[in-house]
Design a protein around this motif. Structure first.
Motif, PDB file in Angstrom:
ATOM      1  N   GLY A  84      -1.102   5.892   1.499  1.00  0.00           N
ATOM      2  CA  GLY A  84      -0.074   5.485   2.451  1.00  0.00           C
ATOM      3  C   GLY A  84       1.306   5.851   1.927  1.00  0.00           C
ATOM      4  O   GLY A  84       1.528   5.967   0.717  1.00  0.00           O
ATOM      5  N   ILE A  85       2.259   6.017   2.854  1.00  0.00           N
ATOM      6  CA  ILE A  85       3.607   6.476   2.531  1.00  0.00           C
ATOM      7  C   ILE A  85       4.620   5.374   2.858  1.00  0.00           C
ATOM      8  O   ILE A  85       4.572   4.770   3.932  1.00  0.00           O
ATOM      9  CB  ILE A  85       3.973   7.737   3.335  1.00  0.00           C
ATOM     10  N   THR A  86       5.542   5.124   1.943  1.00  0.00           N
ATOM     11  CA  THR A  86       6.657   4.217   2.209  1.00  0.00           C
ATOM     12  C   THR A  86       7.944   4.813   1.652  1.00  0.00           C
ATOM     13  O   THR A  86       7.913   5.767   0.871  1.00  0.00           O
ATOM     14  CB  THR A  86       6.429   2.820   1.593  1.00  0.00           C
ATOM     15  N   PHE A  87       9.065   4.213   2.066  1.00  0.00           N
ATOM     16  CA  PHE A  87      10.385   4.722   1.676  1.00  0.00           C
ATOM     17  C   PHE A  87      11.229   3.562   1.137  1.00  0.00           C
ATOM     18  O   PHE A  87      12.180   3.120   1.776  1.00  0.00           O
ATOM     19  CB  PHE A  87      11.073   5.389   2.870  1.00  0.00           C
ATOM     20  N   PRO A  88      10.870   3.054  -0.035  1.00  0.00           N
ATOM     21  CA  PRO A  88      11.597   1.895  -0.555  1.00  0.00           C
ATOM     22  C   PRO A  88      13.009   2.254  -1.012  1.00  0.00           C
ATOM     23  O   PRO A  88      13.304   3.412  -1.344  1.00  0.00           O
ATOM     24  CB  PRO A  88      10.741   1.464  -1.745  1.00  0.00           C
ATOM     25  N   ARG A  89      13.866   1.263  -0.991  1.00  0.00           N
ATOM     26  CA  ARG A  89      15.145   1.351  -1.683  1.00  0.00           C
ATOM     27  C   ARG A  89      15.075   0.334  -2.807  1.00  0.00           C
ATOM     28  O   ARG A  89      14.770  -0.829  -2.580  1.00  0.00           O
ATOM     29  CB  ARG A  89      16.316   1.086  -0.756  1.00  0.00           C
ATOM     30  N   VAL A  90      15.287   0.804  -4.011  1.00  0.00           N
ATOM     31  CA  VAL A  90      15.049  -0.014  -5.191  1.00  0.00           C
ATOM     32  C   VAL A  90      16.390  -0.478  -5.755  1.00  0.00           C
ATOM     33  O   VAL A  90      17.275   0.343  -6.042  1.00  0.00           O
ATOM     34  CB  VAL A  90      14.255   0.769  -6.251  1.00  0.00           C
ATOM     35  N   ILE A 138       4.067   7.130  -2.577  1.00  0.00           N
ATOM     36  CA  ILE A 138       2.724   7.411  -2.067  1.00  0.00           C
ATOM     37  C   ILE A 138       1.756   6.500  -2.815  1.00  0.00           C
ATOM     38  O   ILE A 138       1.641   6.592  -4.041  1.00  0.00           O
ATOM     39  CB  ILE A 138       2.325   8.882  -2.282  1.00  0.00           C
ATOM     40  N   LYS A 139       1.084   5.635  -2.084  1.00  0.00           N
ATOM     41  CA  LYS A 139       0.165   4.661  -2.687  1.00  0.00           C
ATOM     42  C   LYS A 139      -1.274   5.012  -2.337  1.00  0.00           C
ATOM     43  O   LYS A 139      -1.655   5.066  -1.166  1.00  0.00           O
ATOM     44  CB  LYS A 139       0.485   3.249  -2.201  1.00  0.00           C
ATOM     45  N   GLN A 140      -2.085   5.252  -3.383  1.00  0.00           N
ATOM     46  CA  GLN A 140      -3.491   5.565  -3.168  1.00  0.00           C
ATOM     47  C   GLN A 140      -4.220   4.336  -2.602  1.00  0.00           C
ATOM     48  O   GLN A 140      -3.921   3.194  -2.955  1.00  0.00           O
ATOM     49  CB  GLN A 140      -4.140   5.977  -4.492  1.00  0.00           C
ATOM     50  N   ASN A 141      -5.197   4.598  -1.732  1.00  0.00           N
ATOM     51  CA  ASN A 141      -5.984   3.516  -1.136  1.00  0.00           C
ATOM     52  C   ASN A 141      -7.147   3.063  -2.007  1.00  0.00           C
ATOM     53  O   ASN A 141      -7.878   2.143  -1.636  1.00  0.00           O
ATOM     54  CB  ASN A 141      -6.528   3.957   0.233  1.00  0.00           C
ATOM     55  N   ALA A 142      -7.330   3.712  -3.142  1.00  0.00           N
ATOM     56  CA  ALA A 142      -8.489   3.417  -3.992  1.00  0.00           C
ATOM     57  C   ALA A 142      -8.464   1.971  -4.477  1.00  0.00           C
ATOM     58  O   ALA A 142      -7.400   1.393  -4.722  1.00  0.00           O
ATOM     59  CB  ALA A 142      -8.496   4.361  -5.186  1.00  0.00           C
ATOM     60  N   LEU A 145       4.272  -2.396  -7.025  1.00  0.00           N
ATOM     61  CA  LEU A 145       3.770  -1.727  -5.824  1.00  0.00           C
ATOM     62  C   LEU A 145       2.350  -1.205  -5.986  1.00  0.00           C
ATOM     63  O   LEU A 145       1.525  -1.294  -5.059  1.00  0.00           O
ATOM     64  CB  LEU A 145       4.709  -0.565  -5.473  1.00  0.00           C
ATOM     65  N   PHE A 146       2.017  -0.668  -7.173  1.00  0.00           N
ATOM     66  CA  PHE A 146       0.756   0.042  -7.363  1.00  0.00           C
ATOM     67  C   PHE A 146      -0.217  -0.641  -8.324  1.00  0.00           C
ATOM     68  O   PHE A 146      -1.409  -0.325  -8.289  1.00  0.00           O
ATOM     69  CB  PHE A 146       1.021   1.450  -7.923  1.00  0.00           C
ATOM     70  N   ALA A 147       0.274  -1.470  -9.226  1.00  0.00           N
ATOM     71  CA  ALA A 147      -0.537  -1.970 -10.345  1.00  0.00           C
ATOM     72  C   ALA A 147      -1.257  -0.800 -11.018  1.00  0.00           C
ATOM     73  O   ALA A 147      -2.488  -0.761 -11.120  1.00  0.00           O
ATOM     74  CB  ALA A 147      -1.542  -3.004  -9.856  1.00  0.00           C
ATOM     75  N   PRO A 148      -0.510   0.193 -11.504  1.00  0.00           N
ATOM     76  CA  PRO A 148      -1.128   1.435 -12.000  1.00  0.00           C
ATOM     77  C   PRO A 148      -1.866   1.240 -13.311  1.00  0.00           C
ATOM     78  O   PRO A 148      -1.568   0.341 -14.103  1.00  0.00           O
ATOM     79  CB  PRO A 148       0.070   2.364 -12.181  1.00  0.00           C
ATOM     80  N   SER A 149      -2.825   2.132 -13.555  1.00  0.00           N
ATOM     81  CA  SER A 149      -3.545   2.119 -14.830  1.00  0.00           C
ATOM     82  C   SER A 149      -2.678   2.667 -15.950  1.00  0.00           C
ATOM     83  O   SER A 149      -2.753   2.210 -17.098  1.00  0.00           O
ATOM     84  CB  SER A 149      -4.828   2.930 -14.710  1.00  0.00           C
ATOM     85  N   LYS A 150      -1.850   3.679 -15.658  1.00  0.00           N
ATOM     86  CA  LYS A 150      -0.932   4.266 -16.633  1.00  0.00           C
ATOM     87  C   LYS A 150       0.313   4.729 -15.896  1.00  0.00           C
ATOM     88  O   LYS A 150       0.302   4.912 -14.668  1.00  0.00           O
ATOM     89  CB  LYS A 150      -1.573   5.462 -17.356  1.00  0.00           C
ATOM     90  N   VAL A 151       1.364   4.977 -16.666  1.00  0.00           N
ATOM     91  CA  VAL A 151       2.634   5.452 -16.113  1.00  0.00           C
ATOM     92  C   VAL A 151       3.005   6.771 -16.772  1.00  0.00           C
ATOM     93  O   VAL A 151       3.050   6.875 -18.008  1.00  0.00           O
ATOM     94  CB  VAL A 151       3.765   4.430 -16.339  1.00  0.00           C
ATOM     95  N   GLY A 152       3.261   7.778 -15.961  1.00  0.00           N
ATOM     96  CA  GLY A 152       3.763   9.054 -16.458  1.00  0.00           C
ATOM     97  C   GLY A 152       5.061   9.407 -15.760  1.00  0.00           C
ATOM     98  O   GLY A 152       5.368   8.881 -14.685  1.00  0.00           O
ATOM     99  N   PHE A 153       5.835  10.277 -16.382  1.00  0.00           N
ATOM    100  CA  PHE A 153       7.065  10.786 -15.771  1.00  0.00           C
ATOM    101  C   PHE A 153       6.989  12.302 -15.697  1.00  0.00           C
ATOM    102  O   PHE A 153       6.512  12.960 -16.627  1.00  0.00           O
ATOM    103  CB  PHE A 153       8.298  10.382 -16.584  1.00  0.00           C
ATOM    104  N   MET A 154       7.469  12.852 -14.590  1.00  0.00           N
ATOM    105  CA  MET A 154       7.617  14.296 -14.445  1.00  0.00           C
ATOM    106  C   MET A 154       8.964  14.562 -13.806  1.00  0.00           C
ATOM    107  O   MET A 154       9.338  13.898 -12.834  1.00  0.00           O
ATOM    108  CB  MET A 154       6.510  14.898 -13.571  1.00  0.00           C
ATOM    109  N   GLY A 155       9.708  15.513 -14.343  1.00  0.00           N
ATOM    110  CA  GLY A 155      10.998  15.838 -13.763  1.00  0.00           C
ATOM    111  C   GLY A 155      11.346  17.289 -13.961  1.00  0.00           C
ATOM    112  O   GLY A 155      10.931  17.918 -14.937  1.00  0.00           O
ATOM    113  N   LEU A 156      12.105  17.821 -13.013  1.00  0.00           N
ATOM    114  CA  LEU A 156      12.632  19.178 -13.094  1.00  0.00           C
ATOM    115  C   LEU A 156      14.132  19.086 -13.335  1.00  0.00           C
ATOM    116  O   LEU A 156      14.835  18.357 -12.632  1.00  0.00           O
ATOM    117  CB  LEU A 156      12.360  19.939 -11.801  1.00  0.00           C
TER     118      LEU A 156
END
Length: 600
Positions: free
Chosen positions: A73-79, A92-96, A173-184
């Motif tokens: 699912g897609i959302t547009f939060p302002r943090v 983008i939140k996975q439905n898994a 938002l996600f309760a993720p298993s791990k956190v990574g960062f990617m940037g250009l």
């Protein structure tokens, strides 16, 4: 129909994607985004919102959107972050049902914030990641939904804290298993700095694309200010300098432009440098992926390599042909799976593979990768295209255990005076007691690039700039060259130049050294360059100076000549001295003028 920023949703055609594949992320002189990139981004954004008209996207991108929407699912939060500032984000939140890792993506420095990199976010989501992209504070045009509030902190401590706040938001938002960062670009430096400073040590991997290691030396090195790069960035924020930077940052920028209080500028840049905190990266063992380019005009490759070499955590460095953002551009902004020429998408595919291994725990080839993979300049094969040439075989890449391993030998090429008439020679025997002079303060046809970013991007796409040494203005520069070299040379590493200089009127002199590969037809390609500014000169008195050029991996072919050019002014850099004064290059007894060439 229009997008949230009021722009029309244009149909993305094969021609749109071909434009990105042939011309890349940048358009025109300097830092300006290719309209085709924005067209793709806006169409993808409308598609995930369900507002794109039928037929807006080609099949490849339709399938990418459909796949992501089936599983997420897609959302547009302002943090909200400190100082009552709101940051624009795209999630983008996975439905898994089982925990999945999140990749947080701070946007690169541009007026559209997170918008241009939609293909990258969707590609990550299709691989099974939660995604949280955001615009760093202050970046973006006023009133656009992709713009964040506040002043631009230029990767300072506020940006580090904001990155940690985005991790908090991702966890909620996600309760993720791990956190990574990617940037250009800008986002790559912020990614490294957040990883090094997050108080809870929550970042499990970083992919830093077209990145920097030391912002201070990117701005000011060898006594020379990199004016064009800084002004290009200032002009690309989405607003005026007064709107985008606080008073203290404006003071730093003005001091930089004026060439005063440079110790403060250096301290400011050092505080914002991942290299400064490499000990934190090492202590935390953060797997760190770097990429940079040989002719990088914003963050010169030498400073990135120097920072990378100090990392002891799991690491990988890709060195590519081209300039800032060119290798990753097509894969993160326009093409998900297409291959208009071999190797076009490799830079992004390898960045994703790095994250897959350390976040998804995918059993891929990452553990077997060399520490450094160095692409040798212009070793690709090309054929004529409608405009310029098209790559058919990608350039060769050389695996290394470290960048230091690239250089295995060196040779000295001594500069001669040639009686003060005509061009000088490079020979294997010292030559002293001569002097050669030129008029200072003028740009010449011997230049690092025609346009910042654009010239190097053309290199990535198979069209390096051709120079004509015969047209170099001999009254405004000096040239030395070898005879045709039997067997050519494998240039690997950073060349150094030593010579003596004096000025007839000024107490300072800027010198810019360039190495060229001169073909039998007398056309030339640039290998590398670097400026140096000598200060505290006394009129009529020689001073010996020595400086290191940017590193390179370049094959000089059999029968070609190596040429060294020295002038006083390149559009990339500040000129220090007196215009139309005379700069004299000499070779003193015991300190013969020499070019030390690294070989591998």
């Amino acid at each position: 129909m229009t997008t949230a920023d009021g722009e029309p949703i244009a149909s993305v055609t094969d021609a749109t994607l071909a434009d990105i594949a042939a011309n890349g992320i940048w358009r025109g002189g300097g830092l300006d985004i290719n309209p085709s990139v924005l067209a793709v981004a806006r169409a993808l954004l409308a598609a995930v919102q369900g507002t794109a008209p039928a037929g807006t996207l080609p099949e490849e991108l339709q399938e990418l959107v459909a796949r992501v929407l089936r599983q997420a699912g897609i959302t547009f939060p302002r943090v909200s972050v400190p100082e009552e500032i709101s940051l624009s984000a795209f999630a983008i939140k996975q439905n898994a049902s089982e925990p999945r890792p999140v990749v947080i993506v701070p946007a690169g420095w541009n007026p559209y914030g997170w918008l241009p990199f939609m293909v990258g976010y969707l590609s990550l989501a299709a691989r099974g990641y939660h995604v949280l992209a955001y615009t760093p504070r202050g970046i973006g045009k006023p009133d656009l939904p992709y713009t964040s509030e506040g002043f631009i902190n230029v990767a300072g401590s506020d940006d580090w804290a904001d990155g940690s706040r985005m991790i908090d938001h991702a966890q909620d938002l996600f309760a993720p298993s791990k956190v990574g960062f990617m940037g250009l670009s800008y986002g790559s430096g912020i990614s490294q700095l957040v990883a090094a400073h997050d108080r809870k040590n929550r970042v499990a991997a970083v992919a830093a694309l077209s990145t920097w290691g030391n912002l201070a030396t990117s701005l000011y090195d060898n006594g020379t200010r990199h004016l064009e790069a800084v002004q290009t960035l200032i002009d690309f924020t989405g607003g005026t300098e007064e709107e985008k930077f606080d008073e203290e940052t404006r003071r730093i920028l003005q001091d930089f432009r004026d060439g005063r209080n440079l110790e403060d500028v250096v301290a400011w840049g050092t505080e914002r440098s991942p290299e400064t905190y490499v000990g934190c990266t090492n202590a935390r063992g953060i797997p760190t992926f770097y990429s940079n380019t040989w002719h990088e005009s914003l963050f010169p490759v030498g400073e990135a390599i120097a920072a990378f070499e100090q990392i002891t955590a799991p690491k990988h460095l890709n060195l590519w042909i081209g300039d800032h953002g060119a290798p990753e551009g097509a894969g993160i902004t326009g093409l998900a799976t297409g291959t208009p020429f071999p190797g076009l998408l490799t830079p992004m595919q390898e960045a994703y593979a790095w994250l897959d291994h350390y976040l998804l725990e995918t059993a891929n080839e990452v553990p077997e990768w060399p520490v450094v993979n160095s692409q040798v300049m212009f070793t690709y094969k090309t054929v004529p295209a409608v405009i310029g040439r098209r790559i058919t075989v990608p350039a060769r890449r050389e695996p290394l255990r470290s960048w230091a391993e690239a250089t295995t030998d060196s040779e000295a090429w001594y500069l001669s005076g040639n009686g003060g008439n005509g061009d000088g020679t490079l020979s294997d025997k010292p030559s002293t007691g001569w002097s050669r002079a030129f008029t200072a303060g003028h740009e010449t046809a011997a230049t690092a690039m025609d346009e910042i970013m654009t010239t190097g991007q053309k290199e990535w796409f198979g069209n390096p700039k051709n120079y004509k040494p015969a047209d170099f203005e001999r009254t405004r520069l000096l040239l030395w060259s070898t005879e045709a070299l039997t067997g050519g040379r494998r240039i690997r590493g950073a060349a150094t130049v030593r010579l003596s200089v004096r000025s007839d009127e000024a107490d300072a002199a800027t010198l810019v050294a360039y190495l060229f590969d001169v073909a039998p037809d007398n056309s030339a390609r640039i290998i590398t360059h670097e400026p140096f500014t000598a200060t505290g000169l006394r009129p009529g008195t020689d001073r010996t100076v020595r400086w290191t050029l940017q590193p390179t991996a370049y094959d000089l072919h059999d029968g070609h000549r190596l040429a060294l050019v020295v002038n006083s002014h390149d559009k990339l850099y500040a000129f220090t001295g007196k215009k139309d004064s005379t700069t004299t290059i000499t070779s003193l007894n015991g300190e013969a003028a020499v070019l030390e060439l690294p070989l591998g």
